[in-house]
Motif scaffolding. Structure first.
Motif, PDB file in Angstrom:
ATOM      1  N   LEU A  42     -50.066   3.780 103.808  1.00 34.69           N
ATOM      2  CA  LEU A  42     -49.426   4.802 104.629  1.00 34.69           C
ATOM      3  C   LEU A  42     -48.203   4.173 105.269  1.00 34.69           C
ATOM      4  CD1 LEU A  42     -51.159   7.412 106.800  1.00 34.69           C
ATOM      5  CD2 LEU A  42     -49.574   5.886 107.968  1.00 34.69           C
ATOM      6  N   LEU A  63     -46.549   8.916 106.128  1.00 30.75           N
ATOM      7  CA  LEU A  63     -46.659   9.436 104.769  1.00 30.75           C
ATOM      8  C   LEU A  63     -47.685   8.618 103.991  1.00 30.75           C
ATOM      9  CD1 LEU A  63     -45.565  11.289 102.458  1.00 30.75           C
ATOM     10  CD2 LEU A  63     -43.939   9.444 101.948  1.00 30.75           C
ATOM     11  N   TRP A  64     -48.680   9.283 103.429  1.00 27.09           N
ATOM     12  CA  TRP A  64     -49.688   8.618 102.604  1.00 27.09           C
ATOM     13  C   TRP A  64     -49.104   8.393 101.213  1.00 27.09           C
ATOM     14  CZ3 TRP A  64     -54.178   6.157 103.213  1.00 27.09           C
ATOM     15  CH2 TRP A  64     -54.970   5.921 102.086  1.00 27.09           C
ATOM     16  N   THR A 113     -50.182  17.428 108.028  1.00 31.51           N
ATOM     17  CA  THR A 113     -49.816  16.024 108.229  1.00 31.51           C
ATOM     18  C   THR A 113     -48.488  15.678 107.590  1.00 31.51           C
ATOM     19  OG1 THR A 113     -51.048  15.342 106.256  1.00 31.51           O
ATOM     20  CG2 THR A 113     -52.242  15.314 108.368  1.00 31.51           C
ATOM     21  N   GLY A 124     -47.863  14.903 104.671  1.00 29.44           N
ATOM     22  CA  GLY A 124     -48.011  13.838 103.688  1.00 29.44           C
ATOM     23  C   GLY A 124     -48.096  14.394 102.285  1.00 29.44           C
ATOM     24  N   THR A 125     -48.610  13.595 101.364  1.00 31.93           N
ATOM     25  CA  THR A 125     -48.697  14.005  99.973  1.00 31.93           C
ATOM     26  C   THR A 125     -49.797  15.025  99.765  1.00 31.93           C
ATOM     27  OG1 THR A 125     -49.030  13.207  97.712  1.00 31.93           O
ATOM     28  CG2 THR A 125     -50.276  12.107  99.451  1.00 31.93           C
TER      29      THR A 125
END
Length: 550
Positions: free
Chosen positions: A80, A138-139, A381, A383-384
């Motif tokens: 992350l 960001l994951w 979130t 993120g991905t």
């Protein structure tokens, strides 16, 4: 910003690492600082063979005041990533992009944007000297190299001071199930523990699962085992809100004003783990059995056995066995909302902090409590969307580490997380059935709970039916604990300048609102925001809700 056509050459990095102090590693030649964030054997209760969570930082230095670039650089393992800067009150306008190299595949990703709009809470927690400004994390999955570029934009004439890259290795799920400074037992869940884990999006049944962390990297460099840190100062007792009488519901939106001070009542110590009632989840295909009678007094209403359980997931959905048995326990502390609240409805399945591997030694301060929960704010979130649901627990562990070690907050910001398979995870410590004050919606944290869906729903992501149902059921239950109609509206007073409302301005909001309704942000993304009317309707019909009497 479009990707550049010229690729920088990867610098040669010595393989040897050097321990400079307990829990700190510097990769010579890169400027990468790795800081172990576990509390050692004194507080985390981690298994000796587990890999602790680690935060690695890399300074982004340069001569151009408006731009910082990092060429391809080998690092220690991380999954992350985000960027942060010194002044937590500085709202950076600009772009930040990163690309990473997969630890197993050795393949570089495309450039990916980091989102901004995260802000420290409007309380003493947000004013602490340790607080930094930061992007959303960001994951990226297990990675061992990174490339980055940050460019000032808009009214910005320079990038922020002390700009750095923050890389988080969430460790594995064995780490950090012990009791830390958070007070209580951390996993004071009211979840029924009957859900089945899933690794694919389903049809909308909430599940309880404990997932394994990402794979370890292949390569020549191996990070050394982290040395324990020195014991932290003695923990403080959690504060608790005094009981207040619930206002009688009416057709007009209720008006709530945030308390001027945090409550100071003290919650009694939680009993030892051996004294806590536990409910063993039933094996797939078996009927759950009632727990054995106990002499310990029960302070919360027990779940009505006549309450219908969610229907089982379709047989076509993959349901691998969990890697660890989920445990959910009733809260042991007194109910901060007092006896005037309606009887607690049955709770949806919730993965406790202990089961997703929270390192409680990270928690800086004990939880604080609201008088009541008037609204739920829905987030994403950012993120991905390509994550495996088996990685959800690791993603939540990574966000915990990021919120504490990068943002400088006391604990994870959101009260709950939901993944695309419909699994619900406990967020900030203090008890899922308690009105725990979170750090998720600046200006309105004093009235609300925050639920964040793992993924990005602004740039092409679509929330699954399972995720929407889980958010609806969770919101119905949480609001029902305080006699709030999930399809109603409420009037709240902004406790800060949010970019949508000025400090002291009254805001009439849905009791299930999106982050953007209260704060100037794109969160929870266009796709999830457009699904909120459907989620409100589902919450109103949920078996977990408890509507106030008209």
């Amino acid at each position: 910003m479009s990707p550049r056509g010229i690729r920088a050459r990867r610098p040669r990095v010595p393989k040897r690492t050097m321990w400079l102090a307990a829990g700190v590693v510097v990769l010579a030649g890169t400027g990468v600082t790795a800081v172990s964030v576990t509390g050692g054997s004194g507080g985390s209760g981690a298994d000796e063979a587990s890999r602790p969570a680690q935060a690695h930082t890399l300074s982004l230095d340069g001569e151009d005041p408006k731009k910082r670039e990092l060429p391809r650089t080998d690092t220690q393992l991380f999954s992350l990533v985000g960027v942060s800067w010194e002044d937590g009150a500085d709202d950076f306008e600009g772009t930040a992009q990163i690309r990473t190299r997969g630890a197993e595949s050795g393949t570089w990703t495309d450039w990916r944007d980091l989102d901004f709009g995260i802000r420290a809470p409007e309380t003493e927690e947000g004013d602490a000297s340790r607080v930094r400004g930061a992007s959303e994390p960001l994951w990226v999955g297990p990675s061992d190299a990174v490339e980055a570029r940050v460019v000032a934009g808009g009214k910005e004439t320079a990038v922020p001071d002390a700009l750095r890259l923050d890389m988080i290795d969430p460790g594995d799920e064995k780490g950090g199930k012990g009791q830390g400074k958070g007070g209580g037992n951390g996993g004071n869940g009211k979840g029924n523990g009957k859900g089945k884990p899933s690794t694919e999006p389903g049809t909308g049944e909430s599940a309880t699962a404990t997932a394994t962390a990402g794979a370890t990297p292949s390569g020549e460099d191996t990070a050394p085992t982290t040395a324990p840190e020195e014991p932290a100062e003695p923990p403080q007792e959690p504060t608790e809100a005094p009981a207040t009488e619930q206002p009688a519901p009416s057709d007009a939106p209720a008006t709530s004003e945030e308390p001027a001070q945090e409550p100071t009542a003290t919650e009694p110590d939680a009993p030892a783990p051996s004294e806590e009632p536990t409910t063993e989840p039933a094996l797939p295909g078996e009927e759950p059995t009632a727990p054995a009678p106990s002499d310990a007094p029960t302070q919360e209403p027990t779940e009505d056995p006549a309450t219908p359980a969610p229907s089982e997931e379709p047989a076509t959905e993959p349901t691998p066995a969990p890697t660890a048995e989920p445990t959910t326990e009733p809260s042991t502390g007194p109910d901060p909302s007092g006896s005037t609240s309606p009887a607690a409805p049955a709770a949806p399945a919730i993965v406790s902090r202990a089961d997703w591997g929270a390192d409680e030694s990270l928690v800086v301060d004990p939880p604080s409590y609201l008088d009541t929960v008037d609204a739920v704010f829905v987030h994403h979130t950012a993120g991905t969307n390509d994550y495996d649901c088996a990685d959800s627990a690791a993603i939540v562990r990574g966000i915990l580490t990021y919120h504490v070690e990068t943002n400088g907050w006391s604990d994870i910001g959101y009260n709950f997380f939901v993944d695309k398979c419909g699994t619900v995870f406990e967020g900030r410590a203090g008890g899922v059935d308690k009105p725990v004050r979170g750090a998720h919606t600046y200006g309105f944290n004093g009235y609300s709970a925050g639920v964040s869906l793992l993924g990005d729903y602004e740039n092409g992501g679509t929330p699954t039916a399972a995720a929407k149902k889980a958010i609806a059921d969770l919101s119905a239950w949480k609001l029902g604990l305080h006699g709030v109609d999930p399809e109603a509206q409420v009037t709240l007073t902004a406790a800060g300048d949010t970019g949508v409302y000025d400090t002291g301005e009254q805001a009439t909001l849905n009791t299930i609102s999106g982050h953007r309704d209260g704060y100037a942000t794109l969160c929870p993304g266009a796709a999830l925001y457009s699904a909120l009317p459907e989620i409100r309707g589902a919450a109103g019909a949920s078996v977990y809700g408890s509507r106030p009497e008209k």
